[in-house]
Design a protein around this motif. Sequence first.
Motif, mmCIF file in Angstrom:
data_model
loop_
_atom_site.group_PDB
_atom_site.id
_atom_site.type_symbol
_atom_site.label_atom_id
_atom_site.label_comp_id
_atom_site.label_asym_id
_atom_site.label_seq_id
_atom_site.Cartn_x
_atom_site.Cartn_y
_atom_site.Cartn_z
ATOM 1 N N THR A 48 1.894 -0.913 0.254
ATOM 2 C CA THR A 48 -0.055 -0.077 0.151
ATOM 3 C C THR A 48 0.786 1.545 -0.397
ATOM 4 N N LEU A 49 2.074 1.011 0.052
ATOM 5 C CA LEU A 49 3.103 2.652 0.562
ATOM 6 C C LEU A 49 3.802 2.678 -0.983
ATOM 7 N N GLY A 50 3.579 1.676 -2.244
ATOM 8 C CA GLY A 50 4.097 1.799 -2.939
ATOM 9 C C GLY A 50 6.281 1.684 -3.328
ATOM 10 N N LEU A 51 6.107 0.838 -2.496
ATOM 11 C CA LEU A 51 7.462 0.489 -2.101
ATOM 12 C C LEU A 51 7.956 -0.752 -2.727
ATOM 13 N N ASP A 52 8.195 -0.866 -4.127
ATOM 14 C CA ASP A 52 8.162 -1.899 -5.075
ATOM 15 C C ASP A 52 9.329 -2.575 -4.207
ATOM 16 N N GLY A 53 10.375 -2.150 -4.343
ATOM 17 C CA GLY A 53 11.584 -2.917 -3.653
ATOM 18 C C GLY A 53 11.384 -4.179 -2.451
ATOM 19 N N PHE A 54 11.331 -2.773 -1.069
ATOM 20 C CA PHE A 54 10.823 -3.232 0.208
ATOM 21 C C PHE A 54 9.655 -4.489 -0.339
ATOM 22 N N GLU A 55 8.562 -4.526 -1.024
ATOM 23 C CA GLU A 55 7.882 -5.771 -0.823
ATOM 24 C C GLU A 55 8.101 -6.623 -2.004
ATOM 25 N N ASN A 56 9.156 -6.617 -2.454
ATOM 26 C CA ASN A 56 9.821 -7.985 -3.475
ATOM 27 C C ASN A 56 10.771 -8.321 -1.852
ATOM 28 N N TRP A 57 11.116 -7.530 -1.317
ATOM 29 C CA TRP A 57 12.654 -8.703 0.148
ATOM 30 C C TRP A 57 11.245 -8.960 0.633
ATOM 31 N N PHE A 58 9.955 -8.092 1.179
ATOM 32 C CA PHE A 58 9.388 -9.521 2.128
ATOM 33 C C PHE A 58 8.990 -10.735 1.499
ATOM 34 N N SER A 96 2.365 1.780 11.018
ATOM 35 C CA SER A 96 2.876 2.704 11.106
ATOM 36 C C SER A 96 3.530 3.425 10.194
ATOM 37 N N SER A 97 4.697 2.565 9.663
ATOM 38 C CA SER A 97 5.442 3.004 8.280
ATOM 39 C C SER A 97 6.454 2.055 8.285
ATOM 40 N N ILE A 98 6.481 2.369 7.060
ATOM 41 C CA ILE A 98 8.105 1.382 6.981
ATOM 42 C C ILE A 98 9.415 1.251 7.236
ATOM 43 N N LEU A 99 9.098 2.502 9.135
ATOM 44 C CA LEU A 99 10.352 2.309 9.262
ATOM 45 C C LEU A 99 9.567 1.202 10.230
ATOM 46 N N MET A 158 19.067 6.239 7.977
ATOM 47 C CA MET A 158 20.413 7.483 7.163
ATOM 48 C C MET A 158 19.738 8.336 6.936
ATOM 49 N N VAL A 159 18.763 7.963 5.485
ATOM 50 C CA VAL A 159 18.111 9.121 4.572
ATOM 51 C C VAL A 159 16.991 9.709 5.423
ATOM 52 N N GLU A 160 17.279 9.200 6.367
ATOM 53 C CA GLU A 160 15.650 10.136 7.452
ATOM 54 C C GLU A 160 14.572 9.208 6.484
ATOM 55 N N VAL A 161 14.166 8.384 5.695
ATOM 56 C CA VAL A 161 13.039 7.698 5.371
ATOM 57 C C VAL A 161 12.470 8.837 4.120
ATOM 58 N N LYS A 162 13.258 8.961 3.403
ATOM 59 C CA LYS A 162 12.769 9.671 2.669
ATOM 60 C C LYS A 162 13.283 10.478 1.097
ATOM 61 N N GLY A 163 12.643 11.136 0.396
ATOM 62 C CA GLY A 163 13.705 11.615 -1.703
ATOM 63 C C GLY A 163 14.463 10.414 -1.673
ATOM 64 N N ASN A 164 15.617 11.203 -2.034
ATOM 65 C CA ASN A 164 15.869 10.207 -3.393
ATOM 66 C C ASN A 164 16.759 8.656 -2.271
ATOM 67 N N GLY A 165 17.523 8.743 -1.009
ATOM 68 C CA GLY A 165 18.374 7.853 -0.522
ATOM 69 C C GLY A 165 17.120 7.000 -0.552
ATOM 70 N N LEU A 166 16.057 7.006 -0.336
ATOM 71 C CA LEU A 166 14.783 6.308 0.329
ATOM 72 C C LEU A 166 14.393 5.192 -1.407
ATOM 73 N N PHE A 167 14.171 6.415 -1.852
ATOM 74 C CA PHE A 167 14.410 5.820 -3.686
ATOM 75 C C PHE A 167 15.406 4.750 -3.975
ATOM 76 N N MET A 168 16.299 4.584 -3.263
ATOM 77 C CA MET A 168 18.038 4.120 -3.971
ATOM 78 C C MET A 168 17.655 2.818 -3.528
ATOM 79 N N ILE A 169 17.422 3.048 -1.586
ATOM 80 C CA ILE A 169 17.573 1.809 -1.327
ATOM 81 C C ILE A 169 16.017 1.134 -1.486
ATOM 82 N N ASP A 170 14.815 1.955 -1.945
ATOM 83 C CA ASP A 170 13.940 0.930 -2.505
ATOM 84 C C ASP A 170 14.064 -0.073 -4.122
ATOM 85 N N LYS A 171 15.191 0.924 -4.650
ATOM 86 C CA LYS A 171 15.726 0.324 -5.650
ATOM 87 C C LYS A 171 15.984 -1.040 -5.763
#
Length: 185
Positions: A48-58, A96-99, A158-171
């Motif tokens: 539901t969060l749009g984090l496809d990489g995390f979805e794959n990982w789990f 409440s969050s991915i964190l 480290m990336v404060e769960v946002k922005g480009n950092g979160l995008f890169m981790i998810d990728k």
Amino acid sequence: LITVLIVYCKQRGVDMMNKNLVDAINTQINYEIESAHVYLAMQSYISTLGLDGFENWFGIQFEEELAHARKFIKYMNDRGARVEIRGFEDPRNEFSSILEVLEVSLAHEKGVTDRINNLMTIAHEVKDYAAVSLLQWYVDEQVEEESGVQTLLDQLKMVEVKGNGLFMIDKDLGQRVFVDATAQK
Ligand code: OFO
């Protein structure tokens, strides 16, 4: 006659393995399947969060837990011990969050590590060195499980769960593929 022989051998196998250890491994088989449900529920929340990489990982965590259960089941069958499949409570479905998902995962894995260590203690107590050998695989696996989740948690913070950092981790997590570690000795 063959059936009688098989039943006899199976019964002998049960005798060969200590009953407390058989019970404890059956309990652990259940926890491994329960862990699979825990991760499947997390994966469903993450979808539901749009984090496809995390979805794959789990989703791969889910597969791994089933493989952990199967490894125990195969071992019990090889030793002629009776496997009992049990039930368990609903897993948690809301976060409440991915964190928070990662924090709950880490606590969960620490709990599993404690259970594996307790199993190892029983195996030593009853001097079942074949079980000790099997359990060493799980001890090592738990080091990886905890470290994998801890690393993800650190990176998210480290990336404060946002922005480009979160995008890169998810990728990056989107690249993960399931490798059945239980197939390796
Ligand atoms: Fe089976 O290691 Fe996670 O829970």
